[in-house]
Design an enzyme around this catalytic site. Structure first.
Site, PDB file in Angstrom:
ATOM      1  N   HIS A   1       0.822  -1.209   0.259  1.00  0.00           N
ATOM      2  CA  HIS A   1       0.103  -0.023  -0.033  1.00  0.00           C
ATOM      3  C   HIS A   1       0.898   1.202  -0.037  1.00  0.00           C
ATOM      4  O   HIS A   1       0.422   2.086  -0.596  1.00  0.00           O
ATOM      5  CB  HIS A   1      -0.764  -0.098   1.110  1.00  0.00           C
ATOM      6  CG  HIS A   1      -1.757  -1.355   1.158  1.00  0.00           C
ATOM      7  ND1 HIS A   1      -1.628  -1.940   2.348  1.00  0.00           N
ATOM      8  CD2 HIS A   1      -2.470  -2.029   0.237  1.00  0.00           C
ATOM      9  CE1 HIS A   1      -2.374  -3.171   2.174  1.00  0.00           C
ATOM     10  NE2 HIS A   1      -2.819  -3.275   1.050  1.00  0.00           N
TER      11      HIS A   1
ATOM     12  N   ASP B   1      -5.756   5.303   0.668  1.00  0.00           N
ATOM     13  CA  ASP B   1      -6.020   3.848   0.093  1.00  0.00           C
ATOM     14  C   ASP B   1      -7.005   3.151   0.517  1.00  0.00           C
ATOM     15  O   ASP B   1      -7.818   3.626   1.302  1.00  0.00           O
ATOM     16  CB  ASP B   1      -4.604   3.124   0.141  1.00  0.00           C
ATOM     17  CG  ASP B   1      -4.265   2.548   1.319  1.00  0.00           C
ATOM     18  OD1 ASP B   1      -5.350   1.948   2.103  1.00  0.00           O
ATOM     19  OD2 ASP B   1      -3.399   2.632   1.889  1.00  0.00           O
TER      20      ASP B   1
END
Ligand SMILES: O=c1ccn([C@@H]2O[C@H](COP(=O)(O)OP(=O)(O)O[C@H]3O[C@H](CO)[C@@H](O)[C@H](O)[C@H]3O)[C@@H](O)[C@H]2O)c(=O)[nH]1
Length: 492
Positions: free
Chosen positions: A22, A117
């Site tokens: 991520h 995210d």
């Protein structure tokens, strides 16, 4: 930590959830916003392995770009050790909300947009409170995005998909076979399912959703997200394909001595298969042994990033929160077949725990990648023109594997075996299909990968005003307009 972002340009706060898978794409997005679109960026990072994070910072811009680690949160009272990794991540992110709010409020130059995210959507209320635009950044495919958002609005259909093991039909998209479905759906009835459904609902409230894909890669699905009534009604927010955003391999002048790269320098072009299961993947002991045998039998050169088997066989994401080197001197010998290392030492390299993957995949000696098909690894492979053997382990990786092997035909994958051990003969065959130069299938895959590589470059090209460049430019324009509104309001 670097200098705080400042100035009169729009300022965006980006939030990365734990895990290299991520952090890496969020950093790449931040870099691109700064260097191509004149946006100042502050990246907030929730607990990720410190040593590897440091190595990523070397290639970051030095102005208008800051990184702020958020304090670690202890969620041990809120999750069970046996909870799914997705549950753990979502709970961590939820408990980071107060830290994020105070960290944003403490910035001298208040950001006017929040970009999170996919695990960070629970923080959207912070953006609402502080009058910021809110965007989600899907660090995987448009197909995953469509499935997630549609699935959260069609629980009955998901239930049918799971209970009768029939495909989930997401309007305008390739149907999702049960065997390829998301972990969270397979676990319907468990906590992870409810946690994940919430992400779909929160995603739908964003002002925009960025996706690490591009038009030529997933045109049909992107079209469905934009235009098909059934999907548009649930997604609502505009979808911006901004990929392929991948970590560049370090430029030559910053290269540090690297044993793997030195070894690759001595190998013929496209002769080595690189084997790695991302930042958190591990294989059960019996599977590690079969993989070792399969590589040996294939007769191909290899670089293999190996991790110890998990304590519980099914826990294939065991390394996600811990990439500590093993203590003791035995290392991989402890869990690889006896004699494997000495029998293969002249054509194989075993690297414990972590390797500099971006550099390895960019090396001309690498001709194939056996991967868990995490989306960053996938993009790093495709943008280097490297076809794959895809071996999905968890999360949305089976969906990625189906896209790569069936739709795009740039990969081979093991047959479905209900979670059993993939046997050495099958591994040998898959490796040879991708690596052996005379194999027609491998040649055809390589050609298709090259087409994707080139289309990805075109999509990102500023000069050509490529589709992904233009999509991010549109986001930057929205940030600029919002910034002007905020400035005008402050002036009264
Ligand atoms: O030895 C290693 C292993 C990994 N990496 C890097 O770490 C990243 C790993 O990312 P990815 O391939 O996406 O795998 P995960 O870390 O497993 O990614 C998580 O996040 C991805 C993007 O959201 C999802 O697609 C995955 O399913 C999810 O597990 C890549 O940039 C790799 O280059 C290294 O540099 N060296």
């Amino acid at each position: 930590m670097q200098a705080a972002a400042a100035g009169n340009r729009p300022h965006a706060a980006l939030l990365a959830s734990p895990g290299m898978g991520h952090l890496i794409p969020v950093l790449e997005l931040g870099k691109r916003l700064v260097t191509h679109h004149d946006i100042a960026v502050t990246i907030f990072v929730v607990a990720t392995d410190a040593a590897t994070t440091k190595s990523l910072l070397k290639s970051c811009p030095t102005t208008n770009f800051s990184i702020v680690p958020l304090p670690a949160v202890d969620v041990s009272h809120h999750v069970d050790p046996s909870d799914h990794i997705v549950t753990k991540l979502l709970v961590m992110m939820r408990h980071s909300i107060p830290n994020l709010r105070s960290a944003i409020s403490a910035l001298a130059d208040p950001p006017t947009a929040l970009i999170v995210d996919i695990f960070g959507t629970s923080t959207f209320p912070v953006a609402d409170e502080l009058g910021m635009l809110k965007y989600a950044f899907d660090t995987t495919t448009a197909w995953f995005l469509a499935t997630t958002v549609y699935g959260s609005s069609a629980e009955d259909e998901v239930a049918r998909h799971v209970n009768s093991r029939t495909p989930l039909v997401v309007p305008g998209c390739k149907p999702v076979r049960f065997e390829d479905t998301l972990d969270a759906y397979q676990a319907m009835g468990d906590r992870v399912f409810d946690e994940f459904q919430r992400v779909g609902v929160e995603l739908a409230t964003a002002d925009g959703i960025l996706v690490n894909t591009w038009e030529e890669m997933e045109g049909e699905t992107l079209e469905a997200l934009r235009n098909r009534k059934a999907l548009k009604d649930v997604v609502r927010a505009p979808v911006y394909p901004v990929g392929p955003l991948v970590r560049p391999s370090p430029p030559l002048e910053t290269n540090e001595p690297n044993d793997v790269v030195e070894w690759l320098d001595g190998q013929p072009d496209r002769s080595v298969i690189y084997v790695s299961f991302g930042s958190g993947g591990t294989l059960p002991r019996a599977q590690l042994a079969e993989l070792a045998w399969g590589l040996e039998l294939s007769g191909q050169r290899f670089v293999w990033v190996v991790r110890p088997p998990p304590v519980e066989d099914g826990d294939v994401s065991a390394a996600f929160f811990s990439l500590e080197e093993e203590s003791g001197s035995e290392g991989p010998q402890r869990y690889l077949p006896e004699g494997f290392l000495s029998r293969t030492h002249d054509r194989g390299l075993v690297v414990p725990m972590w390797a500099s993957q971006a550099e390895i995949l960019a090396h001309p000696a690498v001709g194939g990648f056996l991967s868990h098909c995490g989306w960053n690894s996938t993009l790093e492979s495709l943008t280097n023109g490297v076809p794959m053997v895809v071996w999905p382990l968890y999360a949305e990786q089976k969906l990625n594997a189906a896209l790569l092997a069936e739709e795009l035909q740039v990969a081979v994958r093991p047959g479905y075996n209900n979670g059993g051990v993939v046997k050495r003969e099958e591994i040998e065959e898959m490796v040879r299909r991708v690596m052996v130069a005379e194999e027609e299938e491998g040649k055809a895959m390589r050609e298709r990968v090259m087409e994707l590589k080139e289309s990805g470059e075109r999509a990102l090209s500023r000069k050509l005003k490529g589709s992904s460049y233009s999509a991010l430019a549109q986001v930057a324009r929205e940030l600029e307009l919002n910034h002007q509104r905020v400035v005008a309001k402050a002036r009264g």
